[in-house]
Design a protein around this motif. Sequence first.
Motif, PDB file in Angstrom:
ATOM      1  N   ALA A  76      39.280  29.503  42.742  1.00 37.62           N
ATOM      2  CA  ALA A  76      38.696  30.740  42.214  1.00 37.62           C
ATOM      3  C   ALA A  76      39.700  31.390  41.293  1.00 37.62           C
ATOM      4  CB  ALA A  76      38.294  31.669  43.353  1.00 37.62           C
ATOM      5  N   LEU A  77      40.478  32.302  41.844  1.00 35.92           N
ATOM      6  CA  LEU A  77      41.438  33.037  41.034  1.00 35.92           C
ATOM      7  C   LEU A  77      42.484  32.123  40.412  1.00 35.92           C
ATOM      8  CD1 LEU A  77      42.061  36.085  43.384  1.00 35.92           C
ATOM      9  CD2 LEU A  77      40.393  35.848  41.555  1.00 35.92           C
ATOM     10  N   GLY A  78      42.847  31.071  41.112  1.00 32.72           N
ATOM     11  CA  GLY A  78      43.872  30.172  40.599  1.00 32.72           C
ATOM     12  C   GLY A  78      43.510  29.588  39.251  1.00 32.72           C
ATOM     13  N   VAL A 304      42.922  28.620  22.665  1.00 27.69           N
ATOM     14  CA  VAL A 304      43.236  30.042  22.460  1.00 27.69           C
ATOM     15  C   VAL A 304      44.664  30.240  21.968  1.00 27.69           C
ATOM     16  CG1 VAL A 304      43.363  32.318  23.541  1.00 27.69           C
ATOM     17  CG2 VAL A 304      41.575  30.705  24.225  1.00 27.69           C
ATOM     18  N   GLY A 305      45.603  29.496  22.545  1.00 25.22           N
ATOM     19  CA  GLY A 305      46.995  29.635  22.144  1.00 25.22           C
ATOM     20  C   GLY A 305      47.753  30.625  23.004  1.00 25.22           C
ATOM     21  N   VAL A 306      48.843  31.117  22.469  1.00 28.49           N
ATOM     22  CA  VAL A 306      49.759  31.956  23.248  1.00 28.49           C
ATOM     23  C   VAL A 306      49.152  33.302  23.634  1.00 28.49           C
ATOM     24  CG1 VAL A 306      51.824  30.886  22.287  1.00 28.49           C
ATOM     25  CG2 VAL A 306      50.780  32.847  21.115  1.00 28.49           C
ATOM     26  N   ASP A 307      48.058  33.680  23.005  1.00 27.50           N
ATOM     27  CA  ASP A 307      47.444  34.975  23.301  1.00 27.50           C
ATOM     28  C   ASP A 307      46.380  34.896  24.395  1.00 27.50           C
ATOM     29  OD1 ASP A 307      48.957  36.295  21.334  1.00 27.50           O
ATOM     30  OD2 ASP A 307      47.551  35.681  19.761  1.00 27.50           O
ATOM     31  N   VAL A 308      46.300  33.783  25.096  1.00 26.89           N
ATOM     32  CA  VAL A 308      45.299  33.639  26.153  1.00 26.89           C
ATOM     33  C   VAL A 308      45.520  34.701  27.223  1.00 26.89           C
ATOM     34  CG1 VAL A 308      46.680  31.976  27.481  1.00 26.89           C
ATOM     35  CG2 VAL A 308      44.187  31.996  27.704  1.00 26.89           C
ATOM     36  N   LYS A 309      44.423  35.223  27.750  1.00 26.90           N
ATOM     37  CA  LYS A 309      44.501  36.321  28.712  1.00 26.90           C
ATOM     38  C   LYS A 309      44.343  35.820  30.144  1.00 26.90           C
ATOM     39  CE  LYS A 309      42.523  39.581  25.370  1.00 26.90           C
ATOM     40  NZ  LYS A 309      41.391  40.501  25.090  1.00 26.90           N
ATOM     41  N   SER A 310      44.653  36.695  31.070  1.00 21.21           N
ATOM     42  CA  SER A 310      44.452  36.402  32.488  1.00 21.21           C
ATOM     43  C   SER A 310      43.692  37.566  33.121  1.00 21.21           C
ATOM     44  CB  SER A 310      45.797  36.220  33.191  1.00 21.21           C
ATOM     45  OG  SER A 310      45.624  35.958  34.561  1.00 21.21           O
ATOM     46  N   PRO A 311      42.544  37.300  33.759  1.00 18.91           N
ATOM     47  CA  PRO A 311      41.914  36.001  33.956  1.00 18.91           C
ATOM     48  C   PRO A 311      41.386  35.413  32.654  1.00 18.91           C
ATOM     49  CG  PRO A 311      40.459  37.731  34.725  1.00 18.91           C
ATOM     50  CD  PRO A 311      41.758  38.396  34.390  1.00 18.91           C
ATOM     51  N   ALA A 312      41.298  34.104  32.607  1.00 26.15           N
ATOM     52  CA  ALA A 312      40.993  33.391  31.368  1.00 26.15           C
ATOM     53  C   ALA A 312      39.617  33.714  30.812  1.00 26.15           C
ATOM     54  CB  ALA A 312      41.113  31.887  31.608  1.00 26.15           C
ATOM     55  N   LEU A 313      38.722  34.211  31.635  1.00 26.34           N
ATOM     56  CA  LEU A 313      37.381  34.555  31.156  1.00 26.34           C
ATOM     57  C   LEU A 313      37.428  35.601  30.047  1.00 26.34           C
ATOM     58  CD1 LEU A 313      35.436  34.825  34.555  1.00 26.34           C
ATOM     59  CD2 LEU A 313      35.754  32.836  33.097  1.00 26.34           C
ATOM     60  N   LEU A 314      38.477  36.412  30.030  1.00 25.87           N
ATOM     61  CA  LEU A 314      38.596  37.460  29.019  1.00 25.87           C
ATOM     62  C   LEU A 314      38.861  36.892  27.628  1.00 25.87           C
ATOM     63  CD1 LEU A 314      40.784  39.966  31.075  1.00 25.87           C
ATOM     64  CD2 LEU A 314      38.367  40.236  30.478  1.00 25.87           C
ATOM     65  N   SER A 315      39.175  35.603  27.546  1.00 29.24           N
ATOM     66  CA  SER A 315      39.465  34.979  26.254  1.00 29.24           C
ATOM     67  C   SER A 315      38.237  34.344  25.617  1.00 29.24           C
ATOM     68  CB  SER A 315      40.550  33.906  26.424  1.00 29.24           C
ATOM     69  OG  SER A 315      41.752  34.476  26.879  1.00 29.24           O
TER      70      SER A 315
END
Length: 476
Positions: A76-78, A304-315
Amino acid sequence: MASSGERITANPLPIEKSPKASSEGRKTSTGTQDSVQNAKDEMVGEVGMLEAQGAQHFKRLGWKRLTVVLIVEAIALGALSIPQAYATLGMVPGIILTIALGLIAIYTSYVVGQVKLKFPEVAHYADAGRLMMGKFGYELIGAMFTLELIFLVGSHCLTGAIAFGNLSGDAWCSVAFAFISAIVLYILSVPPSFAEVAILGYIDFVSVMLAIGITIISTAVISGKAPGGIQAVNWSAWPKENITFADAFNAVTNIVFAYSFAVCQFSFMDEMHTPKDFVKSIWSLGLIEIFIYTITGALIYAFVGVDVKSPALLSAGPVMAKVAFGVALPVIFISGSINGTVVARYIHGRYYKDSVVRFINTKKGWITWLALLAVITLIAWVIAEAIPFFSELLSIMSALFISGFTFYFPAMMWFMLIKKGKWNAKENLFLSIVNGIVFIIGMVVLVAGTYSAVAGVMMNYKKGTVRGPFTCAPLA
């Protein structure tokens, strides 16, 4: 003739009891005793029936359902934090760590299963602590076990608030969204049997796979339409420049967190009707996790590259992020709720150890169960609001708790409970070295991970990038 100084006392005539009255008295006494005994027998019989029903109800888990339950607890979160970890560590170190840590987690989970088979009375991780370190070990690991699972519920509460905020355009106060998430988690954690949770597990797995798939496809489309296409995405095979130790190790602990399934393994295996089949489950889960985490981390980072967000869904972009979060709601809440169920089972079973109440099939059992779940969920909500940031929360949990449950505790179990003979004997030498390395890894994650997580939190507060606790500011 008697003298005047003598007193003549007449002996009273004996009073004869009526044979009928005596018989009736004996019958009444015997009848009362029989009634009491019958009542006791009925009570014992009823308790015995409830005990039998309870024991049968909590022994319905096969290896396939165990795999599903472990997937619910683990995947899930991982998966949502790994792409950002790759952005920090680089593609090559990220993939190597994901595979290596996954294989180590499979092995340590195997050790946990060996302990359960050798000591069937072990129902939760704390019981293994008692075997290793007596009462102190039981209380220490029990406290860690409880805190770990409550923190996990809190992190899912936080993710639920992020999801609701994203879906609504942050229309409400984030505290309210977190509280709504807590209510959903509470409702889903009510079923006490893991066999029942396994039914929801299929929905959970489909949910996380769809959410990840939507995120991967969306990020690929976005990067493909950008100037220069996918080839222009700024990603690197190696760690980013000027990386700090705290940033690097926070990324490592996010990967460590993804393999936290051993913490609940004793609890799940305690419901198996054939515990020796656990090996099939941990290999299935471990390989599935390694595949999903590696593909998710590598592809989303590459797109996405270095600007990928966490959680990844935001990207995934504004619109598709909403779609992905909507699809991910089941996994956010089902995976979070099972942690609440496990910790409540531990506390409830410990308090009512010698009572039929522990089976949660009586009125008192259900009342105490629901009340305990409410307290646990409330505490988790407070944690979610007191530490309202995603990656750092995962890092703190990994450093403090997963380092033990996944690494150094299983290594200790092998040396203290599984190993036969001397550690340097020919038949033990290889596994002694392996478990020694695993123990060292756990200690490094504990010390360096805790330092890095705390340093990361302090830095974010210093930069002003973190909102205060219990405020209505958006979470992401």
